[in-house]
Scaffold this active site. Structure first.
Site, PDB file in Angstrom:
ATOM      1  N   ASP A  82       0.815  -1.217   0.000  1.00 15.54           N
ATOM      2  CA  ASP A  82       0.000   0.000   0.000  1.00 15.54           C
ATOM      3  C   ASP A  82       0.853   1.274   0.000  1.00 15.54           C
ATOM      4  OD1 ASP A  82      -2.501   1.273   0.038  1.00 15.54           O
ATOM      5  OD2 ASP A  82      -3.300  -0.200   1.441  1.00 15.54           O
TER       6      ASP A  82
ATOM      7  N   ASP B  18     -10.149   3.333  -3.852  1.00 11.57           N
ATOM      8  CA  ASP B  18     -10.849   2.182  -3.273  1.00 11.57           C
ATOM      9  C   ASP B  18     -12.285   2.046  -3.785  1.00 11.57           C
ATOM     10  OD1 ASP B  18      -8.550   1.960  -1.842  1.00 11.57           O
ATOM     11  OD2 ASP B  18      -9.523   1.845   0.123  1.00 11.57           O
TER      12      ASP B  18
HETATM   13  C1  GLA Z   1      -6.077   1.044   1.397  1.00 14.75           C
HETATM   14  C2  GLA Z   1      -6.206   0.081   0.215  1.00 14.75           C
HETATM   15  C3  GLA Z   1      -7.322  -0.909   0.492  1.00 14.75           C
HETATM   16  C4  GLA Z   1      -7.042  -1.658   1.795  1.00 14.75           C
HETATM   17  C5  GLA Z   1      -6.848  -0.674   2.939  1.00 14.75           C
HETATM   18  C6  GLA Z   1      -6.364  -1.358   4.204  1.00 14.75           C
HETATM   19  O1  GLA Z   1      -7.196   1.867   1.509  1.00 14.75           O
HETATM   20  O2  GLA Z   1      -6.438   0.780  -0.970  1.00 14.75           O
HETATM   21  O3  GLA Z   1      -7.457  -1.806  -0.578  1.00 14.75           O
HETATM   22  O4  GLA Z   1      -5.896  -2.456   1.627  1.00 14.75           O
HETATM   23  O5  GLA Z   1      -5.897   0.327   2.612  1.00 14.75           O
HETATM   24  O6  GLA Z   1      -6.171  -0.461   5.271  1.00 14.75           O
END
Ligand code: GLA
Length: 375
Positions: free
Chosen positions: A126, A183
């Site tokens: 991430d 997301d």
């Molecule tokens: C980010 C990523 C998500 C998930 C969250 C976990 O938002 O884009 O897909 O992995 O972190 O905290």
């Protein structure tokens, strides 16, 4: 390690968020096999954020939460492997993960070695809490190098959401897939937004490093961590068709231990998965947009075409496309024999244009396989 088709699997985040533990992972592994998902191609089981203790050990190594994973990660990995699946985990390039757990910034080589020791086959990486002073591309390159030297094949799944022009540098990092957008959440609006943003990014997708449109929300039905409103079965079918058609990784996000028959039917639809896993992995192109009908085309290995028609409007449409819009003018002397990949219907042989015998409703789609036949 070369990845030739979009990775497929399951990820814990969309439904479970922080509520993960070894029992969930084991029962999910069981369900992946028992419900035919492994057989359909979903072979990676990935634990997302929130799996670790809040502090590293005295050797600076990450420690799995003693409460959530009392047997340790090696034991979990062994269980997952015993089912014929591959095991994935999560970390982050910044000083903390997105949910605030210890992250890999300046621990990249130690963490890659730890993951290799545990038997990890996939790392989602991430982009939260990145120090301002450091270039993001260098952090992904650094983890790419750590993974390439850890002694184990680990698929590198970058997750920088398309930030800082990720598309320009991601292929310098060793990543095998990269989150090209923000997301997802379980709503039609979110699916539509990710589709819209993906259009300009198609030229960057391809064998070896795939544009990741994010985990699927198919079958969440409004429940779970990114639950929101939920979608209709038809919307989930269109969502799955889009991700498959655009050669995105297919990572399931619902609770697969408790799927409705509709969810299972969508996720295991062989003909649609075949479009995603097509060995040629050619880039789709927008063929036409007429009267609310959006038609895309992708050439498949062996010479057939896939035409995907989406109703992105709020009214019914009659799926339609003109062959000259995909490059097949009348002068080519060919016709198209067209079948419906979702229903199996054979619509017959067409010349110059296809007009569907039936209309489709708002947010529905039609996925067609077209065989070129000579007149
Ligand atoms: C980010 C990523 C998500 C998930 C969250 C976990 O938002 O884009 O897909 O992995 O972190 O905290």
């Amino acid at each position: 390690m070369i990845v030739r088709t979009p990775p497929m699997g399951w990820n814990s985040w969309n439904t479970f968020g922080p509520n993960i533990n070894e029992e969930l992972i084991k029962t999910t592994a069981d369900a992946m096999v028992e419900n035919g998902l492994l057989e359909a191609g979903y072979n990676y089981l990935v634990i997302d954020d929130c799996w670790a203790e809040r502090t590293r050990d005295e050797n600076h190594r990450l420690v799995p939460s003693k409460e959530k994973f009392p047997s340790g990660m090696k034991a979990v990995a062994d269980y997952v492997h015993s089912k014929g699946l591959k095991f994935g985990m999560y970390s982050c390039s910044g000083t903390l993960t997105c949910a605030g757990y210890p992250s890999s910034f300046q621990y990249e080589f130690i963490d890659a070695a730890t993951f290799a020791e545990w038997g990890v086959d996939f790392l989602k990486y991430d982009y939260c809490f990145k120090p301002q002073s450091v270039r993001g591309d260098l952090l992904y390159k650094r983890m790419g190098m750590a993974l390439a030297n850890c002694g184990r094949d680990i698929l590198f799944s970058a997750c920088s959401w398309g930030a800082d022009k990720t598309h320009e540098w991601i292929k310098t990092t060793g990543a095998h897939m990269w989150r090209s957008t923000g997301d997802i959440n379980d709503s039609w609006q979110s699916i539509k937004d990710l589709y819209d943003k993906q259009i300009a990014l198609q030229p960057y997708n391809g064998k070896g490093c795939f544009n990741d449109m994010d985990m699927l929300v198919v079958g969440m039905n409004g429940k779970g961590n990114v639950g929101l409103k939920g979608c209709t079965t038809e919307e989930y079918r269109t969502h799955f068709s889009m991700w498959a058609f655009f050669n995105s990784p297919l990572m399931i996000g619902c609770d697969i231990r408790d799927m409705t028959p509709e969810t299972k039917e969508i996720l295991t639809k062989k003909e649609i998965i075949g479009i995603n896993q097509d060995p040629a992995q050619r880039q789709p192109f927008l063929a036409c947009e007429y009267w609310g009908t959006t038609a895309w085309c992708k050439e498949l290995e062996g010479g057939d075409l896939c035409v995907a028609i989406f109703d992105l409007q709020e009214y019914d449409i009659t799926p339609f496309f003109i062959f000259s819009d995909i490059g097949l003018d009348r002068s080519c002397g060919v016709r198209l024999e067209i079948t419906d990949l979702w229903t199996g219907e054979d619509y017959g042989v067409f010349r110059d244009q296809f007009r569907s015998p039936k209309t489709i409703k708002p947010h529905e789609c039609m996925m067609l396989r077209c065989k070129i036949v000579h007149e």
